[in-house]
Design a protein around this motif. Structure first.
Motif, PDB file in Angstrom:
ATOM      1  N   VAL A   1       8.969  -4.623  11.300  1.00 31.14           N
ATOM      2  CA  VAL A   1       7.789  -3.765  11.466  1.00 31.14           C
ATOM      3  C   VAL A   1       8.009  -2.397  10.833  1.00 31.14           C
ATOM      4  O   VAL A   1       7.135  -1.857  10.131  1.00 31.14           O
ATOM      5  CB  VAL A   1       7.446  -3.630  12.960  1.00 31.14           C
ATOM      6  CG1 VAL A   1       6.329  -2.621  13.156  1.00 31.14           C
ATOM      7  CG2 VAL A   1       7.052  -4.984  13.531  1.00 31.14           C
TER       8      VAL A   1
ATOM      9  N   HIS B   1       7.763  -2.352   6.881  1.00 30.72           N
ATOM     10  CA  HIS B   1       6.429  -2.512   6.312  1.00 30.72           C
ATOM     11  C   HIS B   1       5.478  -1.405   6.766  1.00 30.72           C
ATOM     12  O   HIS B   1       4.584  -1.012   6.005  1.00 30.72           O
ATOM     13  CB  HIS B   1       5.867  -3.891   6.682  1.00 30.72           C
ATOM     14  CG  HIS B   1       6.608  -5.017   6.011  1.00 30.72           C
ATOM     15  ND1 HIS B   1       6.481  -5.299   4.673  1.00 30.72           N
ATOM     16  CD2 HIS B   1       7.516  -5.903   6.508  1.00 30.72           C
ATOM     17  CE1 HIS B   1       7.262  -6.318   4.361  1.00 30.72           C
ATOM     18  NE2 HIS B   1       7.898  -6.706   5.447  1.00 30.72           N
ATOM     19  N   VAL B   2       5.678  -0.907   7.975  1.00 29.39           N
ATOM     20  CA  VAL B   2       4.856   0.225   8.391  1.00 29.39           C
ATOM     21  C   VAL B   2       5.162   1.452   7.543  1.00 29.39           C
ATOM     22  O   VAL B   2       4.263   2.237   7.194  1.00 29.39           O
ATOM     23  CB  VAL B   2       5.078   0.513   9.892  1.00 29.39           C
ATOM     24  CG1 VAL B   2       4.472   1.852  10.280  1.00 29.39           C
ATOM     25  CG2 VAL B   2       4.460  -0.600  10.736  1.00 29.39           C
TER      26      VAL B   2
ATOM     27  N   VAL C   1       3.395   0.927   4.334  1.00 32.43           N
ATOM     28  CA  VAL C   1       1.956   1.142   4.546  1.00 32.43           C
ATOM     29  C   VAL C   1       1.648   2.627   4.646  1.00 32.43           C
ATOM     30  O   VAL C   1       0.665   3.134   4.066  1.00 32.43           O
ATOM     31  CB  VAL C   1       1.484   0.394   5.813  1.00 32.43           C
ATOM     32  CG1 VAL C   1       0.080   0.836   6.210  1.00 32.43           C
ATOM     33  CG2 VAL C   1       1.520  -1.108   5.569  1.00 32.43           C
TER      34      VAL C   1
ATOM     35  N   VAL D   1      -0.809  -1.486   0.259  1.00 33.20           N
ATOM     36  CA  VAL D   1      -0.932  -1.488   1.718  1.00 33.20           C
ATOM     37  C   VAL D   1      -1.255  -2.888   2.217  1.00 33.20           C
ATOM     38  O   VAL D   1      -0.668  -3.400   3.180  1.00 33.20           O
ATOM     39  CB  VAL D   1      -2.014  -0.478   2.171  1.00 33.20           C
ATOM     40  CG1 VAL D   1      -2.348  -0.681   3.651  1.00 33.20           C
ATOM     41  CG2 VAL D   1      -1.551   0.941   1.917  1.00 33.20           C
ATOM     42  N   GLU D   2      -2.203  -3.523   1.545  1.00 30.23           N
ATOM     43  CA  GLU D   2      -2.597  -4.874   1.945  1.00 30.23           C
ATOM     44  C   GLU D   2      -1.433  -5.851   1.815  1.00 30.23           C
ATOM     45  O   GLU D   2      -1.169  -6.663   2.705  1.00 30.23           O
ATOM     46  CB  GLU D   2      -3.768  -5.329   1.081  1.00 30.23           C
ATOM     47  CG  GLU D   2      -4.248  -6.740   1.415  1.00 30.23           C
ATOM     48  CD  GLU D   2      -5.352  -7.204   0.480  1.00 30.23           C
ATOM     49  OE1 GLU D   2      -5.850  -8.318   0.676  1.00 30.23           O
ATOM     50  OE2 GLU D   2      -5.694  -6.435  -0.454  1.00 30.23           O
TER      51      GLU D   2
ATOM     52  N   SER E   1       1.821  -5.195   1.751  1.00 26.56           N
ATOM     53  CA  SER E   1       2.879  -4.922   2.712  1.00 26.56           C
ATOM     54  C   SER E   1       2.493  -5.373   4.109  1.00 26.56           C
ATOM     55  O   SER E   1       3.310  -5.923   4.857  1.00 26.56           O
ATOM     56  CB  SER E   1       3.207  -3.422   2.713  1.00 26.56           C
ATOM     57  OG  SER E   1       4.291  -3.151   3.577  1.00 26.56           O
ATOM     58  N   ALA E   2       1.239  -5.152   4.485  1.00 26.19           N
ATOM     59  CA  ALA E   2       0.781  -5.598   5.798  1.00 26.19           C
ATOM     60  C   ALA E   2       0.849  -7.116   5.909  1.00 26.19           C
ATOM     61  O   ALA E   2       1.278  -7.668   6.928  1.00 26.19           O
ATOM     62  CB  ALA E   2      -0.641  -5.107   6.051  1.00 26.19           C
ATOM     63  N   ARG E   3       0.418  -7.798   4.826  1.00 24.91           N
ATOM     64  CA  ARG E   3       0.450  -9.262   4.849  1.00 24.91           C
ATOM     65  C   ARG E   3       1.902  -9.761   4.936  1.00 24.91           C
ATOM     66  O   ARG E   3       2.205 -10.702   5.669  1.00 24.91           O
ATOM     67  CB  ARG E   3      -0.226  -9.822   3.606  1.00 24.91           C
ATOM     68  CG  ARG E   3      -0.321 -11.352   3.603  1.00 24.91           C
ATOM     69  CD  ARG E   3      -0.993 -11.859   2.343  1.00 24.91           C
ATOM     70  NE  ARG E   3      -2.388 -11.413   2.258  1.00 24.91           N
ATOM     71  CZ  ARG E   3      -2.836 -10.521   1.392  1.00 24.91           C
ATOM     72  NH1 ARG E   3      -1.998  -9.961   0.528  1.00 24.91           N
ATOM     73  NH2 ARG E   3      -4.110 -10.152   1.380  1.00 24.91           N
ATOM     74  N   GLU E   4       2.804  -9.133   4.207  1.00 23.48           N
ATOM     75  CA  GLU E   4       4.206  -9.535   4.234  1.00 23.48           C
ATOM     76  C   GLU E   4       4.820  -9.292   5.610  1.00 23.48           C
ATOM     77  O   GLU E   4       5.595 -10.113   6.110  1.00 23.48           O
ATOM     78  CB  GLU E   4       4.993  -8.767   3.164  1.00 23.48           C
ATOM     79  CG  GLU E   4       6.497  -9.067   3.146  1.00 23.48           C
ATOM     80  CD  GLU E   4       6.790 -10.501   2.737  1.00 23.48           C
ATOM     81  OE1 GLU E   4       7.912 -10.956   2.990  1.00 23.48           O
ATOM     82  OE2 GLU E   4       5.888 -11.166   2.172  1.00 23.48           O
ATOM     83  N   GLY E   5       4.463  -8.166   6.231  1.00 27.78           N
ATOM     84  CA  GLY E   5       4.970  -7.884   7.571  1.00 27.78           C
ATOM     85  C   GLY E   5       4.506  -8.925   8.582  1.00 27.78           C
ATOM     86  O   GLY E   5       5.285  -9.407   9.407  1.00 27.78           O
ATOM     87  N   VAL E   6       3.225  -9.277   8.501  1.00 25.43           N
ATOM     88  CA  VAL E   6       2.696 -10.302   9.416  1.00 25.43           C
ATOM     89  C   VAL E   6       3.386 -11.642   9.155  1.00 25.43           C
ATOM     90  O   VAL E   6       3.727 -12.374  10.092  1.00 25.43           O
ATOM     91  CB  VAL E   6       1.171 -10.414   9.250  1.00 25.43           C
ATOM     92  CG1 VAL E   6       0.639 -11.617  10.035  1.00 25.43           C
ATOM     93  CG2 VAL E   6       0.499  -9.136   9.710  1.00 25.43           C
TER      94      VAL E   6
END
Length: 459
Positions: free
Chosen positions: A246, A249-250, A253, A282-283, A285-290
């Protein structure tokens, strides 16, 4: 030399009888003891009356009720033999002596001899203190042999033997009187020695059983502690993994969102493309984190690691944990956020085990995330060294930067705590803090010859 042999024999006897053992065998009066006493009483009285029927007791002048009383008292002793073992042994010896003097025929009956043997056996098997047992049973044995010697030397025992063997030729080597005395002595020796030694063997068996039960209880308690420790270690491992995934990737982001916001605030036409690229990052990185969180949670939900068909949704989610092969992709992702990162590998880094490589990856990920969030640095360096030729082979990862702490961005400290925990699991050395010249350093040295035994070490 003789003294030495005596000391050795005494030591062996003390060891066999466990005179220095403080363990106490607890005994109580149970329903089974009452049943034993009742069965022995009925069998003894029945045997005595059968013997009376064939005329064996004709030589006894005692009333029948006296003989019955002697048998009842003897059987009653067995009821309390485990609760008061030495007291019962003394009373059995006294009963044997009194009955032998006034009712010798009753004392010589097989049921009475069995009662006395069981009482002496219980005295040796159930005595609370082994020193007291040795003293009491030794005194009983000495007294019985003194009584037997007195009968042969002073009493009428020899005369009775001569009368009984008057018509017997005997052996040319040993006369009938001598043979009778030796045989009686040997039988009494086997009788008392058998009761005492047999009782001691039974006590040692109970002692060993108690030790095994205690060891089993200790093992069960330790197993529970190990299980709780394994759960705690696993929870810490999960906490570290979630934080690292988290936080990384945060951080990306946050950096990309800030860059996009600044570009949009400036409102220049040529900044729209840059803002769109930042939002795309941002998109991604968020997708990779999820995706990584789903992978971690999928692994936790299926610890058995069931094999999934290739191309299935579960197989795509449950990807392997990051390793050194994934480090270049991580560095490229960090470089895209504007931080220049140099990487150097020294030594056979490809030989690192997968768990150790995973720890190195997570440490680099956390250190670089901290640089982006809490430092003004624009450059960082990652160095991985492996030296197997050293006197103490090691693998070392070092992350340094050229920045200063950024005000108002202090974190919770959980990231660096996770780094220290990963290092502690593998007994590694940790050096975290500001550099003497400029910037910040995170350095962890793992010993390659250390054995990791904790549950979380394999992660």
């Amino acid at each position: 030399m003789t003294v030495h042999d005596d000391d050795g024999s005494s030591g062996r006897l003390a060891t066999f009888f466990a005179t220095d053992d403080d363990w106490e065998r607890e005994g109580s009066i149970t329903l089974g003891d009452w049943l034993v006493g009742a069965v022995v009483l009925v069998a003894s009285l029945a045997t005595m009356e059968l013997i009376r029927g064939v005329g064996t007791l004709d030589s006894s002048d005692a009333p029948t009720w006296v003989e019955w009383t002697a048998v009842v008292i003897g059987a009653a002793l067995l009821v309390f033999r485990r609760r008061f073992p030495l007291t019962i042994a003394l009373l059995a010896g006294l009963h044997m002596f009194v009955t032998g003097v006034w009712l010798p025929t009753v004392m010589g009956l097989l049921p009475m001899q069995i009662i006395y043997f069981v009482a002496f056996f219980a005295g040796a098997a159930w005595a609370r203190r082994r020193r007291d047992m040795v003293i009491v049973m030794g005194l009983i044995t000495l007294f019985m042999f003194a009584w037997l010697s007195w009968q042969f030397a002073v009493g009428s025992g020899i005369d009775e033997i001569r009368e009984a063997t008057a018509d017997t030729e005997g052996s040319s080597l040993i006369g009938p009187v001598t043979a009778y005395v030796l045989l009686t002595t040997l039988m009494n020796l086997l009788y008392f020695a058998g009761a005492i030694v047999g009782g001691q063997v039974a006590w040692r068996g109970a002692r060993q059983k108690a030790e095994l039960a205690e060891q089993a209880a200790t093992i069960a308690a330790q197993s529970g502690q190990l299980q709780r420790r394994a759960v705690i270690d696993e929870r810490l491992r999960i906490a570290r993994e979630l934080h690292d995934v988290v936080a990384h990737h945060v951080a990306v982001v946050g950096v990309q969102a800030a860059a996009g916001r600044k570009l949009l605030e400036r409102g220049r036409p040529d900044d729209i493309e840059g803002a769109a690229e930042a939002l795309g990052n941002v998109e991604a990185s968020a997708r990779e984190g999820v995706t990584q969180m789903r992978s971690l949670l999928g692994t936790l939900r299926d610890p058995a690691g069931d094999v999934e068909p290739l191309g299935s949704a579960s197989a795509e989610v449950r990807r392997p944990e990051p390793r050194l092969e994934d480090l270049p992709a991580l560095l490229d992702e960090v470089r895209e956020s504007g931080l220049r990162v140099d990487y150097q590998a020294v030594g056979p880094v490809e030989d690192l085990s997968l768990p150790l490589a995973h720890s190195v990856y997570r440490i680099v990920q956390e250190a670089l995330a901290n640089v982006r969030r809490h430092s003004t640095a624009d450059r960082a360096q990652v160095v991985l060294r492996v030296d197997r030729a050293a006197s103490a082979p090691y693998a070392e990862v070092e992350i340094t930067d050229n920045g200063r702490p950024r005000h108002g961005t202090s974190g919770s400290g959980l990231g660096l705590l996770g780094v220290r925990e990963r290092a502690a699991v593998r007994k590694a050395e940790v050096d975290i803090g500001p550099r003497a010249v400029q910037g910040f350093r995170v350095r962890v040295r793992f010993p390659l010859d250390s054995l990791v035994t904790s549950a979380g070490a394999a992660r």
